[in-house]
Scaffold this motif. Structure first.
Motif, PDB file in Angstrom:
ATOM      1  N   GLU A  86       0.898  -1.298  -0.076  1.00  0.00           N
ATOM      2  CA  GLU A  86      -0.176   0.159   0.227  1.00  0.00           C
ATOM      3  C   GLU A  86       1.188   1.227   0.162  1.00  0.00           C
ATOM      4  OE1 GLU A  86      -2.039  -0.322   3.585  1.00  0.00           O
ATOM      5  OE2 GLU A  86      -3.910  -1.704   2.481  1.00  0.00           O
ATOM      6  N   ASN A  87      -0.335   2.349  -0.648  1.00  0.00           N
ATOM      7  CA  ASN A  87       1.163   3.630  -0.328  1.00  0.00           C
ATOM      8  C   ASN A  87       0.827   3.964   0.683  1.00  0.00           C
ATOM      9  OD1 ASN A  87      -1.168   4.842  -0.592  1.00  0.00           O
ATOM     10  ND2 ASN A  87      -1.270   5.392  -2.898  1.00  0.00           N
ATOM     11  N   SER A  88       1.568   5.868   0.769  1.00  0.00           N
ATOM     12  CA  SER A  88       1.741   5.694   2.368  1.00  0.00           C
ATOM     13  C   SER A  88       0.056   6.169   3.144  1.00  0.00           C
ATOM     14  CB  SER A  88       2.407   7.643   2.212  1.00  0.00           C
ATOM     15  OG  SER A  88       1.649   8.291   1.340  1.00  0.00           O
ATOM     16  N   ALA A  89      -1.118   6.637   1.689  1.00  0.00           N
ATOM     17  CA  ALA A  89      -2.082   7.097   2.206  1.00  0.00           C
ATOM     18  C   ALA A  89      -3.145   5.268   2.511  1.00  0.00           C
ATOM     19  CB  ALA A  89      -2.695   7.245   1.733  1.00  0.00           C
ATOM     20  N   GLY A  90      -2.148   4.062   2.342  1.00  0.00           N
ATOM     21  CA  GLY A  90      -2.753   2.942   2.825  1.00  0.00           C
ATOM     22  C   GLY A  90      -3.656   2.193   1.943  1.00  0.00           C
ATOM     23  N   ASP A  91      -2.998   2.943   0.857  1.00  0.00           N
ATOM     24  CA  ASP A  91      -4.003   2.806  -0.643  1.00  0.00           C
ATOM     25  C   ASP A  91      -3.438   2.199  -1.708  1.00  0.00           C
ATOM     26  OD1 ASP A  91      -6.820   4.191   0.207  1.00  0.00           O
ATOM     27  OD2 ASP A  91      -5.886   5.845  -0.470  1.00  0.00           O
ATOM     28  N   ILE A  92      -3.397   1.588  -2.769  1.00  0.00           N
ATOM     29  CA  ILE A  92      -3.095   0.732  -4.308  1.00  0.00           C
ATOM     30  C   ILE A  92      -3.393   1.263  -5.319  1.00  0.00           C
ATOM     31  CG2 ILE A  92      -2.533  -1.229  -5.103  1.00  0.00           C
ATOM     32  CD1 ILE A  92      -2.699  -2.574  -3.416  1.00  0.00           C
ATOM     33  N   ILE A  93      -2.991   2.342  -5.521  1.00  0.00           N
ATOM     34  CA  ILE A  93      -3.154   2.982  -6.928  1.00  0.00           C
ATOM     35  C   ILE A  93      -2.534   3.174  -8.238  1.00  0.00           C
ATOM     36  CG2 ILE A  93      -3.389   5.714  -8.391  1.00  0.00           C
ATOM     37  CD1 ILE A  93      -4.917   5.457  -5.478  1.00  0.00           C
ATOM     38  N   ALA A  94      -3.051   2.591  -8.976  1.00  0.00           N
ATOM     39  CA  ALA A  94      -2.551   2.757 -10.451  1.00  0.00           C
ATOM     40  C   ALA A  94      -1.456   3.815 -11.424  1.00  0.00           C
ATOM     41  CB  ALA A  94      -3.567   1.627 -11.308  1.00  0.00           C
ATOM     42  N   ASP A  95      -0.114   3.771 -10.612  1.00  0.00           N
ATOM     43  CA  ASP A  95       0.246   4.751 -10.993  1.00  0.00           C
ATOM     44  C   ASP A  95       2.496   4.067 -11.061  1.00  0.00           C
ATOM     45  OD1 ASP A  95       1.248   4.656  -8.517  1.00  0.00           O
ATOM     46  OD2 ASP A  95       0.479   6.307  -7.666  1.00  0.00           O
ATOM     47  N   LEU A 124      -2.568  -3.003 -13.219  1.00  0.00           N
ATOM     48  CA  LEU A 124      -0.855  -2.928 -13.315  1.00  0.00           C
ATOM     49  C   LEU A 124      -0.405  -4.629 -14.123  1.00  0.00           C
ATOM     50  CD1 LEU A 124      -1.003  -1.978  -9.643  1.00  0.00           C
ATOM     51  CD2 LEU A 124      -0.181  -0.393 -11.563  1.00  0.00           C
ATOM     52  N   VAL A 125      -0.967  -5.233 -13.680  1.00  0.00           N
ATOM     53  CA  VAL A 125      -0.224  -6.414 -14.341  1.00  0.00           C
ATOM     54  C   VAL A 125      -0.646  -6.531 -16.331  1.00  0.00           C
ATOM     55  CG1 VAL A 125      -0.765  -8.921 -13.853  1.00  0.00           C
ATOM     56  CG2 VAL A 125      -0.341  -7.978 -12.388  1.00  0.00           C
ATOM     57  N   ARG A 126      -1.752  -6.417 -16.648  1.00  0.00           N
ATOM     58  CA  ARG A 126      -1.884  -5.716 -18.370  1.00  0.00           C
ATOM     59  C   ARG A 126      -0.901  -5.231 -18.527  1.00  0.00           C
ATOM     60  NH1 ARG A 126      -6.709  -6.525 -19.625  1.00  0.00           N
ATOM     61  NH2 ARG A 126      -7.832  -5.802 -17.274  1.00  0.00           N
ATOM     62  N   PHE A 127      -0.486  -4.092 -18.158  1.00  0.00           N
ATOM     63  CA  PHE A 127       0.384  -2.823 -18.682  1.00  0.00           C
ATOM     64  C   PHE A 127       1.966  -3.673 -18.318  1.00  0.00           C
ATOM     65  CE2 PHE A 127       3.237   0.125 -17.659  1.00  0.00           C
ATOM     66  CZ  PHE A 127       2.771   1.202 -18.979  1.00  0.00           C
ATOM     67  N   VAL A 128       2.139  -4.467 -17.621  1.00  0.00           N
ATOM     68  CA  VAL A 128       3.610  -4.829 -17.076  1.00  0.00           C
ATOM     69  C   VAL A 128       4.079  -6.124 -17.485  1.00  0.00           C
ATOM     70  CG1 VAL A 128       5.085  -6.204 -15.702  1.00  0.00           C
ATOM     71  CG2 VAL A 128       3.597  -4.018 -14.355  1.00  0.00           C
ATOM     72  N   CYS A 129       2.459  -6.871 -18.203  1.00  0.00           N
ATOM     73  CA  CYS A 129       3.271  -7.886 -19.178  1.00  0.00           C
ATOM     74  C   CYS A 129       3.317  -7.729 -20.516  1.00  0.00           C
ATOM     75  CB  CYS A 129       1.658  -8.845 -19.240  1.00  0.00           C
ATOM     76  SG  CYS A 129       1.253  -9.562 -18.131  1.00  0.00           S
ATOM     77  N   ALA A 130       2.594  -6.445 -20.787  1.00  0.00           N
ATOM     78  CA  ALA A 130       3.034  -5.879 -21.873  1.00  0.00           C
ATOM     79  C   ALA A 130       4.347  -5.603 -22.335  1.00  0.00           C
ATOM     80  CB  ALA A 130       1.513  -4.345 -22.333  1.00  0.00           C
ATOM     81  N   LYS A 131       4.666  -4.565 -20.994  1.00  0.00           N
ATOM     82  CA  LYS A 131       5.687  -4.063 -21.101  1.00  0.00           C
ATOM     83  C   LYS A 131       6.369  -5.450 -21.205  1.00  0.00           C
ATOM     84  CE  LYS A 131       5.178   0.315 -21.961  1.00  0.00           C
ATOM     85  NZ  LYS A 131       5.486   0.199 -22.846  1.00  0.00           N
ATOM     86  N   ALA A 151      -7.753  -4.690 -23.095  1.00  0.00           N
ATOM     87  CA  ALA A 151      -6.693  -4.810 -23.701  1.00  0.00           C
ATOM     88  C   ALA A 151      -5.649  -3.263 -23.207  1.00  0.00           C
ATOM     89  CB  ALA A 151      -6.389  -4.963 -25.025  1.00  0.00           C
ATOM     90  N   GLY A 152      -6.872  -2.676 -21.918  1.00  0.00           N
ATOM     91  CA  GLY A 152      -6.301  -1.227 -22.501  1.00  0.00           C
ATOM     92  C   GLY A 152      -6.113  -1.242 -20.740  1.00  0.00           C
ATOM     93  N   ALA A 153      -5.205  -0.662 -20.642  1.00  0.00           N
ATOM     94  CA  ALA A 153      -4.650  -0.160 -18.247  1.00  0.00           C
ATOM     95  C   ALA A 153      -5.143   1.624 -18.583  1.00  0.00           C
ATOM     96  CB  ALA A 153      -3.292  -0.582 -18.624  1.00  0.00           C
ATOM     97  N   PRO A 154      -6.079   1.837 -17.705  1.00  0.00           N
ATOM     98  CA  PRO A 154      -5.737   2.905 -17.221  1.00  0.00           C
ATOM     99  C   PRO A 154      -5.204   2.851 -16.256  1.00  0.00           C
ATOM    100  CG  PRO A 154      -8.635   1.784 -16.808  1.00  0.00           C
ATOM    101  CD  PRO A 154      -7.070   0.948 -17.297  1.00  0.00           C
ATOM    102  N   LEU A 155      -4.400   4.379 -16.377  1.00  0.00           N
ATOM    103  CA  LEU A 155      -3.297   4.407 -15.376  1.00  0.00           C
ATOM    104  C   LEU A 155      -3.580   5.820 -14.959  1.00  0.00           C
ATOM    105  CD1 LEU A 155      -0.748   2.293 -16.714  1.00  0.00           C
ATOM    106  CD2 LEU A 155      -2.109   1.236 -15.220  1.00  0.00           C
ATOM    107  N   ILE A 156      -3.009   6.065 -13.972  1.00  0.00           N
ATOM    108  CA  ILE A 156      -2.793   7.653 -13.695  1.00  0.00           C
ATOM    109  C   ILE A 156      -1.155   8.142 -13.635  1.00  0.00           C
ATOM    110  CG2 ILE A 156      -3.153   9.135 -11.756  1.00  0.00           C
ATOM    111  CD1 ILE A 156      -5.095   7.877 -10.522  1.00  0.00           C
TER     112      ILE A 156
END
Length: 382
Positions: A86-95, A124-131, A151-156
């Motif tokens: 988790e990030n510092s706010a206790g969340d997981i963000i696709a960034d 996150l995983v679909r993007f990493v798999c592509a890379k 096939a699309g990965a919405p990321l911030i």
């Protein structure tokens, strides 16, 4: 027909379609059934994968990730595991930070990556798999979003919600025994994501007629039928029954396949998604806890429907008659309430200023013609 037979039928119809779109063959196996994850070891062996990585988070590990890892190891496979921190706010963000964490958590010699979770883990995983040029496998833990097949990965990235081309899963193991145990808020979010298809489909008609954008009747009908199935099963979805969760997951998968088949999100994402994305970015800047994607989409659909019906009543453009056919906002609200989802922006933590800002600017987030774009750029009113 089972899901795989239906996808094959949609593929065959799409290949005969003369709409002018390039049509992608949807080539994935879908196991939508009780005990679906028990098929994983056999599937991996058939594919020749003996070393995989399982990615989950603090919630989806106990829900299914630990069991997946154990079943694979018991079958004699090498199953590395990576729990998203988790990030510092206790969340997981696709960034950007989360992308790097997954990249660092996956060994180069792994032959496939398995996402165990809902939307964020999958993106996150679909993007990493592509890379990394690795096969992507999906284990949904909730019927919460229609992006499992995407096939699309919405990321911030740099604070802006953007969709990047990645890869669809080779197979989906949608275990009803697991998804039925998900919190009702997750199920309600999946229903909210589907409810948004009312405005996204209407926007697609407008984008075709006013924006000259590509339109595929096959993909349109796939999404429309998935939406109809959700409404027909709203009570079962509200009850969280196996029948209801199966119907919702089925609809989410088909909705995702409709986007995949034309390699674009037009069938399932219109002005309501753009508003949701703007709210997501505003909440993040304000340091607020993330809100489930489908929860935001459902409420945005209600508010946008009110604006669209007003547009239909005031405009002389015949194309906007499609907005007059949308269900009343009160009916959309009633359905959201029935399944236990939020119905107001207050419940989302979205302020009136955020609502005003989204309706004035969300149309700029995507190069896509929508009623929201027309309201802002042609009527110049919100």
């Amino acid at each position: 027909m089972n899901m795989n037979e239906r996808i094959a039928a949609w593929n065959a119809e799409a290949q005969q379609c003369t709409c002018g779109h390039d049509h992608r063959l949807v080539q994935m196996q879908v196991f939508l059934e009780h005990g679906a994850i028990r098929r994983l070891p056999g599937y991996l062996s058939e594919q020749g994968y003996n070393h995989v990585t399982v990615v989950y988070d603090g919630q989806t590990g106990p829900a299914a990730g630990y069991e997946v890892v154990k079943s694979l190891q018991d079958a004699g496979l090498i199953a590395d595991e990576f729990q998203m921190p988790e990030n510092s706010a206790g969340d997981i963000i696709a960034d950007e930070a989360a992308i790097v964490q997954v990249l660092l958590g996956v060994k180069q010699m792994t032959q496939a990556i398995i996402a165990v979770g809902s939307g964020t883990i999958h993106d996150l995983v679909r993007f990493v798999c592509a890379k990394m040029n690795k096969p992507f496998l999906s284990v949904p833990t909730a019927a919460s979003v229609d992006g499992f097949t995407s096939a699309g990965a919405p990321l911030i990235v740099s604070g802006i919600k953007q969709t990047f081309q990645a890869v669809p899963p080779r197979a989906i193991f949608a275990d009803i025994d697991i998804t039925q145990q998900a919190p009702q808020a997750m199920t309600a979010a999946g229903f909210g994501d589907m409810l948004g298809k009312y405005t996204s489909l209407a926007d697609w008609i407008v984008s075709r007629d006013l924006g000259g954008e590509p339109f595929c009747p096959v993909a349109y009908r796939m999404t429309e039928e998935a939406l109809t199935a959700c409404i027909e099963n709203v009570q079962a979805i509200a009850e969280g029954s196996a029948e209801g969760i199966t119907a919702l997951m089925d609809a989410l998968i088909i909705s995702g396949a409709s986007m995949l088949i034309i390699d674009h999100s037009r069938p399932a994402s219109g002005g309501e998604h753009h508003i949701s994305h703007r709210w997501e970015m505003n909440l993040m800047v304000a340091g607020r806890k993330p809100v489930l994607h489908g929860a935001k989409v459902g409420v945005a659909c209600v508010l946008l429907t009110e604006r669209y019906k007003e547009l239909a009543s005031l405009s002389r453009e015949p194309v906007f008659d499609v907005y007059a056919t949308l269900p009343d906002a009160s009916q959309l609200t009633a359905w959201l309430k029935q399944v236990g989802g939020p119905t107001t922006t207050d419940q989302l933590g979205v302020t009136p200023d955020m609502v005003e800002h989204a309706f004035a600017t969300a149309h700029t987030l995507r190069e896509r013609y929508t009623g929201l774009k027309y309201i802002n750029e042609s009527l110049n009113v919100v």
